[in-house]
Scaffold this active site. Structure first.
Site, PDB file in Angstrom:
ATOM      1  N   GLY A 236      -3.916  14.681  -3.049  1.00  0.00           N
ATOM      2  CA  GLY A 236      -5.491  14.451  -2.808  1.00  0.00           C
ATOM      3  C   GLY A 236      -6.327  15.043  -4.212  1.00  0.00           C
ATOM      4  O   GLY A 236      -5.595  15.342  -4.946  1.00  0.00           O
ATOM      5  N   ASN A 237      -7.540  15.042  -4.063  1.00  0.00           N
ATOM      6  CA  ASN A 237      -8.360  15.595  -4.714  1.00  0.00           C
ATOM      7  C   ASN A 237      -9.797  16.217  -4.142  1.00  0.00           C
ATOM      8  O   ASN A 237      -9.733  16.210  -3.104  1.00  0.00           O
ATOM      9  CB  ASN A 237      -8.948  14.384  -5.762  1.00  0.00           C
ATOM     10  N   ARG A 238     -10.581  16.628  -4.961  1.00  0.00           N
ATOM     11  CA  ARG A 238     -11.441  17.821  -4.471  1.00  0.00           C
ATOM     12  C   ARG A 238     -13.062  17.053  -4.191  1.00  0.00           C
ATOM     13  O   ARG A 238     -13.800  17.687  -3.878  1.00  0.00           O
ATOM     14  CB  ARG A 238     -11.726  18.951  -5.353  1.00  0.00           C
ATOM     15  N   SER A 239     -12.910  15.686  -4.092  1.00  0.00           N
ATOM     16  CA  SER A 239     -14.155  14.940  -3.840  1.00  0.00           C
ATOM     17  C   SER A 239     -14.725  15.034  -2.304  1.00  0.00           C
ATOM     18  O   SER A 239     -13.844  14.898  -1.464  1.00  0.00           O
ATOM     19  CB  SER A 239     -14.147  13.532  -4.129  1.00  0.00           C
TER      20      SER A 239
END
Ligand code: C5P
Length: 444
Positions: A236-239
């Site tokens: 995933g990512n930190r958005s």
């Protein structure tokens, strides 16, 4: 034989912002432009000739009395492909508007037949004075591209309108003019000014705009996709989704019918917005393509994973992950990745087939040794082919998960009234959203 790049005269006025113009000079020379710096006498009191000479690789003078046989006051203007004046002080613009030629720069301005850009910088009172505004109007009427100053911190403790636009933005204006595409609609009020002012005004920036998107269908994506590895793990990512949600909220407040395709954002649904929850990039693609069919605008604010695991395990991958029963493999497993489709690029490709929504991309960029944030973003705008790229500077805790943001708006066809990349913020994400919509509405 070496080919010389376009010939640019960089006029420097006598203001404190002259120090910033050294960066503009570097951007121009490093991208192959042949730059001659022509400062005024007072500019040299702020930044001395050795700095300009070292950065341009050419001698620098302010008066018309040196190298007289070369007739520099005529030659420079006549042979230039572009003249850019930064900072353009109140005094310098007054002299230029009056047609005076009492130094090398004003003489050059009279002989130039190429596009001329002026980037004013001064205290708010001087900028707002009717004399200065009349001079700006005279220069604009004669075809000079005046890049309005930004609002923000000025010299000392003051702040307000009068700040020199950032060197990267001025560089972008220069590139557009050298490419032969003058900023469109300069007879309109400077949209960049309106955008910058809006973002620094109240958080109710959209208050007077209620209904301005009435009858429009818009799609906004937000959040970050998660690409499963097994039933419990994902890439995933930190958005956080905050900026996308703010964009959806502003659009709904302005009367649009909004579909918010939300990837894993832990946020409350904005009032009056239809939320379509998705998990992965492929799910997001399905939802966007479906919703984009009758949309007027699609904003891709979501952080979409570029890769996903090739195989998704149906049971949790164990620490001892051997396939063969009874065996234990103590090594770490290798994860094979495959590319996800570029959803925005896909929308650009089919644009015009059934519908032609305005396509807006987001770019999280960092500057590096090969170029500034704007430099990389301009490249991305061309590669992506969308109508507007909202550029977020990231790194060092900037942007992700925070409530505030600073962005630049890069328009494919230039911004009506300015044609360069205005900076919006630093401001809360709802104000950024209002300014982004103001920009989109100039295209609509
Ligand atoms: O190329 P980059 O990922 O930096 O571009 C970001 C923009 O492209 C964002 O608007 C994002 O929503 C979109 N994007 C996409 N599909 C991908 C990756 C990014 O539409 N696979």
């Amino acid at each position: 034989m070496t080919t010389r790049g376009p010939s640019v005269v960089l006029g420097v006025g006598g203001g404190i912002a002259a120090y910033k113009v050294a960066s503009l000079l570097r951007l121009l020379t490093e991208s192959g432009h042949d730059v001659t710096v022509v400062p005024t006498e007072s500019a040299l009191r702020f930044v001395g000739a050795p700095t300009w000479e070292a950065l341009s690789g050419k001698p620098v003078r302010a008066d018309v009395w040196s190298q007289v046989p070369e007739v520099p006051h005529v030659r420079l203007g006549k042979s230039a492909d572009l003249v850019v004046v930064a900072p353009a002080t109140a005094d310098l613009m007054a002299r230029a508007a009056a047609g005076m030629a009492d130094d090398l720069l004003t003489a050059t301005l009279l002989t130039a037949r190429c596009p001329v850009v002026m980037a004013p910088a001064m205290h708010t009172e001087m900028w707002e004075h009717p004399a200065t505004q009349a001079n700006v109007a005279t220069l604009t009427a004669r075809g000079v591209h005046v890049v309005p100053p930004a609002s923000g911190r000025l010299t000392g403790s003051d702040s307000g309108a009068g700040r020199l636009q950032e060197p990267e933005d001025l560089y972008a204006v220069c590139l557009r003019l050298l490419a032969g595409s003058p900023p469109a609609g300069e007879d309109q009020p400077a949209a960049s000014d309106i955008l910058v002012a809006r973002a620094t005004e109240t958080s109710d920036a959209s208050e007077g705009e209620r209904g301005s998107l009435g009858g429009r269908r818009v799609v906004v994506t937000a959040g970050g996709t998660r690409e499963p590895l097994d039933p419990v793990r994902y890439l995933g990512n930190r958005s956080s989704g905050k900026q996308g949600y703010a964009l959806a909220q502003v659009a709904a407040a302005r009367g649009a019918q909004v579909t918010l395709v939300s990837a894993n954002a832990a946020l409350a649904a904005p009032e009056g917005v239809e939320v379509v929850p998705v998990g992965t990039a492929l799910e997001l693609q399905d939802a966007v393509v479906q919703a984009a069919k009758d949309a007027d605008v699609v904003i891709m604010a979501a952080a979409v994973a570029d890769f996903r695991p090739r195989d998704v395990a149906t049971t949790k991958i164990k620490k001892t992950h051997a396939d063969t029963p009874g065996q234990r493999d103590e090594s770490a497993p290798t994860i094979d990745l495959v590319r996800n489709p570029d959803i925005l690029a896909g929308l650009v490709k089919v644009r015009g087939e059934a519908t032609s929504p305005v396509l807006v991309g987001f770019a999280a960029e960092t500057g590096d040794q090969s170029g500034s944030v704007i430099f990389h973003a301009m490249d991305k705008l061309v590669r992506k082919g969308c109508d507007l790229l909202v550029v977020n500077e990231v790194g060092d805790g900037l942007a992700f998960g925070t409530d505030g943001n600073t962005v630049h708006l890069l328009f494919r066809d230039g911004l009506p009234g300015a044609g360069y990349a205005p900076q919006i913020g630093p401001a809360p994400k709802d104000q950024i959203a209002a300014a982004v919509w103001d920009g989109i509405q100039t295209i609509l």
